[in-house]
Design an enzyme around this catalytic site. Sequence first.
Site, PDB file in Angstrom:
ATOM      1  N   TYR A  62       0.844  -1.187   0.000  1.00 54.81           N
ATOM      2  CA  TYR A  62       0.000   0.000   0.000  1.00 54.81           C
ATOM      3  C   TYR A  62       0.891   1.252   0.000  1.00 54.81           C
ATOM      4  CZ  TYR A  62      -4.040  -2.948   1.278  1.00 54.81           C
ATOM      5  OH  TYR A  62      -5.044  -3.891   1.306  1.00 54.81           O
ATOM      6  N   SER A  63       0.908   1.928  -1.136  1.00 57.19           N
ATOM      7  CA  SER A  63       1.714   3.147  -1.299  1.00 57.19           C
ATOM      8  C   SER A  63       3.175   2.912  -0.922  1.00 57.19           C
ATOM      9  CB  SER A  63       1.120   4.308  -0.488  1.00 57.19           C
ATOM     10  OG  SER A  63      -0.201   4.595  -0.931  1.00 57.19           O
TER      11      SER A  63
END
Length: 344
Positions: A62-63
């Site tokens: 995630y990111s």
Amino acid sequence: MEYRRLGASGLKVPALSFGAGTFGGSGPLFGAWGNSDAKEARRLVDICLEAGVNLFDTADVYSNGASEEVLGEAIKGRRDAVLISTKTSLPMGDGPADWGSSRARLIRSVDQALKRLGTDHIDLLQLHAFDASTPIEEVLSTLDDLVRSGKLRYVGVSNFSGWQVMKSLGLAEMHGYPRYVAHQVYYSLVGRDYEWELMPLGLDQGVGALVWSPLGWGRLTGKIRRGQPLPQKSRLHDTASFGPPVEDEHLFKVVDALEAVAAETGKTVPQVAINWLLQRPTVSSVIIGARNEEQLRQNLGAVGWALTPKQMKALDEASAVTAPYPYFPYRRQEGFARLNPPAV
């Protein structure tokens, strides 16, 4: 808040958990989800804890780790009050050691996640995808070492097929390795494939479902309606291609039923959609996301009440689709059904 056992484990998790994919969001997918900084994330965590939501789910991918970092900042000083769930296995780079579930990758990924999260242990680590290039025994023995070291408390998987879960459970039983107690799955009123094989497996083997994207990849927010164009501000303009597809007519049929039930109950369409999931077998927790405080408080309104059997039936019928082979004979033909009564 209602608390449920996570599969056959002794871990108690809230019926609703919080997905931190909106924390530190960047890139075409996660940037469209949200980009809460540490200050805003801490406020969202405050609201969750006040409501009894103490499980926070994230992932290294995630990111590119930013979600874990922001979550770590948001829970600083109250680690004992929260449960952390994170995931690994998906690519974090282009190198041969940057993806998968090999022993080297898992050990390094867990150490990096612990550093980003600012903690000494992870309550639930889930393999984000099945790694066909690594022997399952190697994966399980590594997870066993990580549990014994105290870095992990429980282990699970995400997005596995039935045979992948079952083979892993069988080998875990054979060698005395930790069993997977959770399966993080896509499940919604417009995506019920989980029910064909994975739900019966979960019932039989004690694997609890952590549901991701309970609103059908943003399609069941109440903003999409029959005969109307996709709202200009909808993130589906940017993210639809990343998620599970849904035929328009099927979507509108489900939305029509949701709106009818919402009118009866005085609840919102998303609240009804989430409440339906909470009454399904094997569901331990539904992961909700929110870009801001208003969205979070609305989603928290999905608990504390229950749909009636009549309302559940209406939603079941509107969202039903023909099961794929080899499952449809067991739903349609008397002899098959008598031998194997449906789990739901």
